[in-house]
Design a protein around this motif. Structure first.
Motif, PDB file in Angstrom:
ATOM      1  N   LYS A   1      78.711  75.035  11.739  1.00  0.00           N
ATOM      2  CA  LYS A   1      78.973  76.617  10.522  1.00  0.00           C
ATOM      3  C   LYS A   1      79.601  77.531  11.845  1.00  0.00           C
ATOM      4  O   LYS A   1      80.482  78.389  11.652  1.00  0.00           O
ATOM      5  N   ARG A   2      79.025  77.529  13.181  1.00  0.00           N
ATOM      6  CA  ARG A   2      79.563  78.528  14.013  1.00  0.00           C
ATOM      7  C   ARG A   2      80.906  78.182  14.648  1.00  0.00           C
ATOM      8  O   ARG A   2      81.392  79.228  15.219  1.00  0.00           O
ATOM      9  N   GLU A   3      80.985  76.815  14.959  1.00  0.00           N
ATOM     10  CA  GLU A   3      82.364  76.227  15.638  1.00  0.00           C
ATOM     11  C   GLU A   3      82.419  76.888  17.056  1.00  0.00           C
ATOM     12  O   GLU A   3      83.436  77.222  17.557  1.00  0.00           O
ATOM     13  N   ARG A   4      81.358  77.158  17.528  1.00  0.00           N
ATOM     14  CA  ARG A   4      81.133  77.215  19.225  1.00  0.00           C
ATOM     15  C   ARG A   4      79.664  76.803  19.618  1.00  0.00           C
ATOM     16  O   ARG A   4      78.786  76.442  18.737  1.00  0.00           O
ATOM     17  N   PRO A   5      79.651  76.453  20.803  1.00  0.00           N
ATOM     18  CA  PRO A   5      78.234  76.324  21.355  1.00  0.00           C
ATOM     19  C   PRO A   5      77.029  77.343  21.142  1.00  0.00           C
ATOM     20  O   PRO A   5      77.270  78.379  20.578  1.00  0.00           O
ATOM     21  N   LEU A   6      75.889  76.964  20.760  1.00  0.00           N
ATOM     22  CA  LEU A   6      74.787  77.535  20.469  1.00  0.00           C
ATOM     23  C   LEU A   6      73.955  78.122  21.677  1.00  0.00           C
ATOM     24  O   LEU A   6      73.862  77.725  22.935  1.00  0.00           O
ATOM     25  N   THR A   7      73.320  79.471  21.405  1.00  0.00           N
ATOM     26  CA  THR A   7      72.630  79.938  22.415  1.00  0.00           C
ATOM     27  C   THR A   7      71.291  80.129  22.192  1.00  0.00           C
ATOM     28  O   THR A   7      71.053  79.955  21.079  1.00  0.00           O
ATOM     29  N   ILE A   8      70.483  80.544  23.075  1.00  0.00           N
ATOM     30  CA  ILE A   8      69.111  80.801  22.861  1.00  0.00           C
ATOM     31  C   ILE A   8      69.100  81.667  21.618  1.00  0.00           C
ATOM     32  O   ILE A   8      68.209  81.748  20.612  1.00  0.00           O
ATOM     33  N   LYS A   9      69.852  82.854  21.730  1.00  0.00           N
ATOM     34  CA  LYS A   9      69.714  83.767  20.627  1.00  0.00           C
ATOM     35  C   LYS A   9      70.018  83.192  19.238  1.00  0.00           C
ATOM     36  O   LYS A   9      69.474  83.444  18.042  1.00  0.00           O
ATOM     37  N   ASP A  10      70.853  82.296  19.268  1.00  0.00           N
ATOM     38  CA  ASP A  10      71.288  81.407  17.840  1.00  0.00           C
ATOM     39  C   ASP A  10      69.957  80.651  17.710  1.00  0.00           C
ATOM     40  O   ASP A  10      69.710  80.608  16.141  1.00  0.00           O
ATOM     41  N   LEU A  11      69.456  80.055  18.573  1.00  0.00           N
ATOM     42  CA  LEU A  11      68.224  79.223  18.120  1.00  0.00           C
ATOM     43  C   LEU A  11      67.044  80.054  17.634  1.00  0.00           C
ATOM     44  O   LEU A  11      66.421  79.700  16.739  1.00  0.00           O
ATOM     45  N   GLN A  12      66.918  81.284  18.242  1.00  0.00           N
ATOM     46  CA  GLN A  12      65.736  82.142  17.676  1.00  0.00           C
ATOM     47  C   GLN A  12      66.086  82.608  16.294  1.00  0.00           C
ATOM     48  O   GLN A  12      65.326  82.869  15.658  1.00  0.00           O
ATOM     49  N   GLY A  13      67.405  83.008  15.854  1.00  0.00           N
ATOM     50  CA  GLY A  13      67.908  83.327  14.827  1.00  0.00           C
ATOM     51  C   GLY A  13      67.644  82.278  13.792  1.00  0.00           C
ATOM     52  O   GLY A  13      67.093  82.503  12.674  1.00  0.00           O
ATOM     53  N   MET A  14      67.966  80.786  13.987  1.00  0.00           N
ATOM     54  CA  MET A  14      67.631  80.004  13.264  1.00  0.00           C
ATOM     55  C   MET A  14      66.120  79.621  12.665  1.00  0.00           C
ATOM     56  O   MET A  14      65.818  79.508  11.663  1.00  0.00           O
ATOM     57  N   ALA A  15      65.390  79.890  13.848  1.00  0.00           N
ATOM     58  CA  ALA A  15      63.726  79.824  13.695  1.00  0.00           C
ATOM     59  C   ALA A  15      63.324  80.876  12.871  1.00  0.00           C
ATOM     60  O   ALA A  15      62.708  80.608  11.705  1.00  0.00           O
ATOM     61  N   LEU A  16      63.832  82.001  12.701  1.00  0.00           N
ATOM     62  CA  LEU A  16      63.639  83.171  12.075  1.00  0.00           C
ATOM     63  C   LEU A  16      64.019  82.801  10.692  1.00  0.00           C
ATOM     64  O   LEU A  16      63.224  82.894   9.654  1.00  0.00           O
ATOM     65  N   LEU A  17      65.250  82.533  10.427  1.00  0.00           N
ATOM     66  CA  LEU A  17      65.763  82.395   9.157  1.00  0.00           C
ATOM     67  C   LEU A  17      65.114  81.078   8.419  1.00  0.00           C
ATOM     68  O   LEU A  17      64.813  81.370   7.187  1.00  0.00           O
ATOM     69  N   HIS A  18      64.948  80.155   9.062  1.00  0.00           N
ATOM     70  CA  HIS A  18      64.208  79.011   8.477  1.00  0.00           C
ATOM     71  C   HIS A  18      62.658  78.829   8.547  1.00  0.00           C
ATOM     72  O   HIS A  18      62.118  77.960   8.055  1.00  0.00           O
ATOM     73  N   ALA A  19      62.110  79.919   9.241  1.00  0.00           N
ATOM     74  CA  ALA A  19      60.614  79.930   9.466  1.00  0.00           C
ATOM     75  C   ALA A  19      60.208  78.746  10.062  1.00  0.00           C
ATOM     76  O   ALA A  19      59.308  77.910   9.597  1.00  0.00           O
TER      77      ALA A  19
END
Length: 101
Positions: free
Chosen positions: A24-42
C-alpha cells in the motif's frame, strides 16, 4: 511427522498485514509505520516487530540501516531486542532504518 513441521515460524496473519502495508505504501516500512499499524489495528507493536524480525532472520525481508545499507538481522539481534520479553524504547531506537521485502 513432527509437530513443528506444520507450525509457521512467525505469525502469518501479521505477515499478511505487514505485506499489505508495504504494498500500500509502495516504500520500505519504518518503526513509525509499524507503530501506526499497531494503533490502527489494535495489535501490540511488539508482536508486529517480532514477526518482522523473524522474517528478516529467515531471509524473507531485509533491513536497511539509516544510511541505506542492508544490515543482516541475526538471532542475537532479536534476542537483545526482546531480552525482557518486550521491546524497549532504547532497543527500538537502534532501528532507525527501514524494512523491505
Amino acid at each position: 511427522m513432527s509437530e513443528d513441521f506444520d507450525k509457521p515460524k512467525w505469525d502469518v496473519a501479521l505477515e499478511a498485514l505487514i505485506n499489505e502495508e508495504f504494498e500500500k505504501r509502495e516504500r520500505p516500512l519504518t518503526i513509525k509505520d509499524l507503530q501506526g499499524m499497531a494503533l490502527l489495528h489494535a495489535i501490540r507493536f511488539d508482536d508486529i516487530l517480532d514477526t518482522l524480525m523473524i522474517m528478516c532472520i529467515e531471509g524473507d525481508w531485509r533491513y536497511q540501516n539509516a544510511q541505506g545499507e542492508v544490515q543482516a538481522i541475526k538471532q542475537e539481534d532479536y534476542d537483545e531486542l526482546f531480552k525482557s520479553g518486550r521491546t524497549t524504547d532504547e532497543g527500538v531506537a537502534g532501528y532507525n532504518g527501514r524494512w523491505l521485502k
